[in-house]
Motif scaffolding. Sequence first.
Motif, PDB file in Angstrom:
ATOM      1  N   ILE A  94       0.862  -1.269   0.085  1.00 39.12           N
ATOM      2  CA  ILE A  94       0.052  -0.243  -0.001  1.00 39.12           C
ATOM      3  C   ILE A  94       0.901   1.231  -0.023  1.00 39.12           C
ATOM      4  O   ILE A  94       1.892   1.439   1.046  1.00 39.12           O
ATOM      5  N   ALA A  95       0.562   2.068  -1.118  1.00 39.07           N
ATOM      6  CA  ALA A  95       1.225   3.273  -1.131  1.00 39.07           C
ATOM      7  C   ALA A  95       0.985   4.435   0.136  1.00 39.07           C
ATOM      8  O   ALA A  95      -0.152   4.617   0.247  1.00 39.07           O
ATOM      9  N   TYR A  96       1.833   4.888   0.812  1.00 35.00           N
ATOM     10  CA  TYR A  96       1.450   5.830   1.988  1.00 35.00           C
ATOM     11  C   TYR A  96       2.064   7.262   1.662  1.00 35.00           C
ATOM     12  O   TYR A  96       3.163   7.546   1.227  1.00 35.00           O
ATOM     13  N   HIS A  97       0.995   8.063   1.419  1.00 37.17           N
ATOM     14  CA  HIS A  97       0.968   9.543   1.062  1.00 37.17           C
ATOM     15  C   HIS A  97       0.736  10.376   2.198  1.00 37.17           C
ATOM     16  O   HIS A  97      -0.279  10.048   2.688  1.00 37.17           O
ATOM     17  N   ARG A  98       1.582  11.187   2.680  1.00 32.55           N
ATOM     18  CA  ARG A  98       1.404  11.718   4.007  1.00 32.55           C
ATOM     19  C   ARG A  98       1.028  13.434   3.594  1.00 32.55           C
ATOM     20  O   ARG A  98       2.060  14.085   2.812  1.00 32.55           O
ATOM     21  N   ILE A  99      -0.020  13.848   3.851  1.00 32.48           N
ATOM     22  CA  ILE A  99      -0.153  15.351   3.729  1.00 32.48           C
ATOM     23  C   ILE A  99      -0.433  16.029   5.031  1.00 32.48           C
ATOM     24  O   ILE A  99      -1.402  16.069   5.719  1.00 32.48           O
ATOM     25  N   TRP A 100       0.795  16.715   5.437  1.00 34.12           N
ATOM     26  CA  TRP A 100       0.933  17.165   6.740  1.00 34.12           C
ATOM     27  C   TRP A 100       1.326  18.535   6.722  1.00 34.12           C
ATOM     28  O   TRP A 100       2.283  18.907   6.156  1.00 34.12           O
ATOM     29  N   GLY A 101       0.531  19.326   7.456  1.00 33.09           N
ATOM     30  CA  GLY A 101       0.728  20.826   7.554  1.00 33.09           C
ATOM     31  C   GLY A 101       0.511  21.539   6.395  1.00 33.09           C
ATOM     32  O   GLY A 101      -0.342  21.049   5.580  1.00 33.09           O
ATOM     33  N   ILE A 102       1.366  22.623   6.234  1.00 31.08           N
ATOM     34  CA  ILE A 102       1.054  23.609   4.962  1.00 31.08           C
ATOM     35  C   ILE A 102       1.179  22.918   3.551  1.00 31.08           C
ATOM     36  O   ILE A 102       2.251  22.110   3.494  1.00 31.08           O
ATOM     37  N   ILE A 103       0.277  23.375   2.673  1.00 28.72           N
ATOM     38  CA  ILE A 103       0.436  22.624   1.311  1.00 28.72           C
ATOM     39  C   ILE A 103       0.987  23.707   0.371  1.00 28.72           C
ATOM     40  O   ILE A 103       0.807  24.943   0.349  1.00 28.72           O
ATOM     41  N   THR A 104       2.059  23.278  -0.243  1.00 33.02           N
ATOM     42  CA  THR A 104       2.824  24.222  -1.063  1.00 33.02           C
ATOM     43  C   THR A 104       2.839  23.186  -2.529  1.00 33.02           C
ATOM     44  O   THR A 104       2.435  22.285  -2.635  1.00 33.02           O
ATOM     45  N   THR A 162      -8.460   7.944   2.086  1.00 33.55           N
ATOM     46  CA  THR A 162      -7.987   8.952   2.882  1.00 33.55           C
ATOM     47  C   THR A 162      -8.433   8.800   4.731  1.00 33.55           C
ATOM     48  O   THR A 162      -9.572   8.595   4.750  1.00 33.55           O
ATOM     49  N   LEU A 163      -7.276   8.807   5.362  1.00 32.15           N
ATOM     50  CA  LEU A 163      -7.532   9.009   6.691  1.00 32.15           C
ATOM     51  C   LEU A 163      -7.224  10.407   7.318  1.00 32.15           C
ATOM     52  O   LEU A 163      -5.875  10.560   6.941  1.00 32.15           O
ATOM     53  N   TYR A 164      -7.928  10.982   7.742  1.00 32.02           N
ATOM     54  CA  TYR A 164      -7.408  12.516   8.355  1.00 32.02           C
ATOM     55  C   TYR A 164      -7.600  12.545   9.641  1.00 32.02           C
ATOM     56  O   TYR A 164      -8.482  12.016  10.081  1.00 32.02           O
ATOM     57  N   GLU A 165      -6.799  13.270  10.519  1.00 35.49           N
ATOM     58  CA  GLU A 165      -6.936  13.619  11.931  1.00 35.49           C
ATOM     59  C   GLU A 165      -6.602  15.038  12.103  1.00 35.49           C
ATOM     60  O   GLU A 165      -5.976  15.832  11.288  1.00 35.49           O
ATOM     61  N   GLN A 166      -7.495  15.911  12.953  1.00 36.79           N
ATOM     62  CA  GLN A 166      -7.790  17.086  13.157  1.00 36.79           C
ATOM     63  C   GLN A 166      -8.149  18.083  11.904  1.00 36.79           C
ATOM     64  O   GLN A 166      -9.190  18.654  11.988  1.00 36.79           O
ATOM     65  N   TYR A 167      -7.513  18.074  10.907  1.00 32.48           N
ATOM     66  CA  TYR A 167      -7.903  18.960   9.679  1.00 32.48           C
ATOM     67  C   TYR A 167      -7.876  18.209   8.254  1.00 32.48           C
ATOM     68  O   TYR A 167      -6.855  17.912   8.260  1.00 32.48           O
ATOM     69  N   ASN A 168      -8.738  18.587   7.714  1.00 34.05           N
ATOM     70  CA  ASN A 168      -9.145  18.049   6.127  1.00 34.05           C
ATOM     71  C   ASN A 168      -9.571  19.457   5.620  1.00 34.05           C
ATOM     72  O   ASN A 168     -10.993  18.947   5.162  1.00 34.05           O
ATOM     73  N   CYS A 169      -9.097  20.296   5.265  1.00 31.41           N
ATOM     74  CA  CYS A 169      -9.746  21.549   5.018  1.00 31.41           C
ATOM     75  C   CYS A 169      -9.137  22.104   3.748  1.00 31.41           C
ATOM     76  O   CYS A 169      -8.052  22.012   3.323  1.00 31.41           O
ATOM     77  N   SER A 170     -10.090  22.949   3.150  1.00 29.27           N
ATOM     78  CA  SER A 170      -9.671  23.787   2.078  1.00 29.27           C
ATOM     79  C   SER A 170      -8.522  22.958   1.021  1.00 29.27           C
ATOM     80  O   SER A 170      -9.129  22.015   0.432  1.00 29.27           O
ATOM     81  N   ALA A 171      -7.602  23.264   0.747  1.00 26.26           N
ATOM     82  CA  ALA A 171      -6.578  22.743  -0.329  1.00 26.26           C
ATOM     83  C   ALA A 171      -6.537  21.368  -0.030  1.00 26.26           C
ATOM     84  O   ALA A 171      -6.342  20.520  -1.105  1.00 26.26           O
ATOM     85  N   CYS A 172      -6.480  20.948   1.126  1.00 25.49           N
ATOM     86  CA  CYS A 172      -6.145  19.676   1.631  1.00 25.49           C
ATOM     87  C   CYS A 172      -7.635  18.847   1.337  1.00 25.49           C
ATOM     88  O   CYS A 172      -7.388  17.517   0.617  1.00 25.49           O
ATOM     89  N   TYR A 173      -8.801  19.476   1.263  1.00 30.87           N
ATOM     90  CA  TYR A 173      -9.913  18.628   0.988  1.00 30.87           C
ATOM     91  C   TYR A 173     -10.108  18.670  -0.470  1.00 30.87           C
ATOM     92  O   TYR A 173     -10.484  17.609  -1.323  1.00 30.87           O
ATOM     93  N   TYR A 174      -9.408  19.654  -1.153  1.00 26.48           N
ATOM     94  CA  TYR A 174      -9.513  19.760  -2.908  1.00 26.48           C
ATOM     95  C   TYR A 174      -8.797  18.586  -3.162  1.00 26.48           C
ATOM     96  O   TYR A 174      -9.228  17.928  -4.132  1.00 26.48           O
ATOM     97  N   ILE A 175      -7.749  18.123  -2.576  1.00 25.55           N
ATOM     98  CA  ILE A 175      -7.104  16.802  -2.763  1.00 25.55           C
ATOM     99  C   ILE A 175      -7.885  15.675  -2.514  1.00 25.55           C
ATOM    100  O   ILE A 175      -7.926  14.456  -3.147  1.00 25.55           O
ATOM    101  N   THR A 176      -8.419  15.502  -1.047  1.00 23.60           N
ATOM    102  CA  THR A 176      -8.685  14.331  -0.586  1.00 23.60           C
ATOM    103  C   THR A 176     -10.103  13.913  -1.328  1.00 23.60           C
ATOM    104  O   THR A 176     -10.566  12.754  -1.074  1.00 23.60           O
ATOM    105  N   CYS A 177     -10.772  14.835  -1.833  1.00 27.65           N
ATOM    106  CA  CYS A 177     -12.073  14.630  -2.320  1.00 27.65           C
ATOM    107  C   CYS A 177     -12.105  13.709  -3.443  1.00 27.65           C
ATOM    108  O   CYS A 177     -13.177  13.201  -3.744  1.00 27.65           O
ATOM    109  N   HIS A 178     -10.941  13.435  -3.959  1.00 29.08           N
ATOM    110  CA  HIS A 178     -10.901  12.175  -5.141  1.00 29.08           C
ATOM    111  C   HIS A 178     -10.572  11.056  -4.555  1.00 29.08           C
ATOM    112  O   HIS A 178     -10.504  10.259  -5.414  1.00 29.08           O
ATOM    113  N   SER A 179     -10.661  10.858  -3.352  1.00 24.67           N
ATOM    114  CA  SER A 179     -10.406   9.670  -2.794  1.00 24.67           C
ATOM    115  C   SER A 179     -11.887   8.836  -2.775  1.00 24.67           C
ATOM    116  O   SER A 179     -13.163   9.413  -2.898  1.00 24.67           O
TER     117      SER A 179
END
Length: 323
Positions: A94-104, A162-179
């Motif tokens: 399983i490919a582990y992709h981590r989206i943590w903190g600020i997105i650039t 996608t498993l998220y904790e604390q925040y899955n907001c704005s640009a992060c949700y833009y990405i994870t909504c494709h899950s």
Amino acid sequence: MNKTNLRQILISKNSQLLITAEGLASMMMEAFPVIPPSGNVPVSLFFNEKPPTYKENVTQALNAIQKRIKATSELKDINLTTEFDSPELAEGSIAYHRIWGIITASSKWYFSSKQFEADLLNAEANPAISCHFIHANSPGGEAWYMDRLSQTMKSLQKPVITLYEQYNCSACYYITCHSDYIIALTDNDFVGCIGTMVDTYDFDGYFDKLGIKHIQARAHQSDLKNKKFYNLKNDKPEQYITDVLDPLTAQFISEVRECRKCITETPDEDPVLRGEVYYTHEGIEKGLVDGCMTFIEAVMKAAEMGSSFLKTQEQKKNALNYL
């Protein structure tokens, strides 16, 4: 952490951020630490000469996760990996992709949407990998490149969870909504913040105090050059809203509607499409989230989805051979 890139993103007139207010405040404090009245900068504000890269931080985090997996009998045969193009992976990895903190869009010190795209494509091309597992905790970040990343994610054949904790907001949700499946870790995690806004600073008053005079002139043929930004600064934001924010918002909402079928018919005036954020159960009711699970349960779900994908691929292969 190297903060130069972060400062450029925050103060550039051309930067467009999809981020929560709390996330922006956190970024500002990180990029521009408060100096005490004494003028002496605390030692803790100095960063390492060789700070770890984002990839190194992800590797460290995954190492800790793998120890936990090895200690869990239900997960003993599951392999999470960041070696996306390795030819030596066990089948069903399983490919582990981590989206943590600020997105650039592109940074070695923070999550990079460009690097994420490359990782997705490498994992997609590796026959040993059966599923993409996104582990997220982000208030959002840079909007640029989201459209290209969205196209790539919609082209993926392997399942995405996608498993998220604390925040899955704005640009992060833009990405994870494709899950294919979105899971919150706890009942008190935030999701949403779909939309765009501008939150910037005018430094002219500060420069005036330093005795620095701002001088500006435009060529006769360049009367519109930077005009929308000038008007924004002078309390005339309408053109900026119309030309910059509205198109980004329309693009964002279109992606969410396409990827989250239960939101397809949600009216534009619904708070979920106007930037509201929700705790987990409200997020489920609004169609932003599919469930709430522990980390162990989420990994098992990913393994189940990956196994189902491999079986389907094998059936298709057998059918073609039969024909």
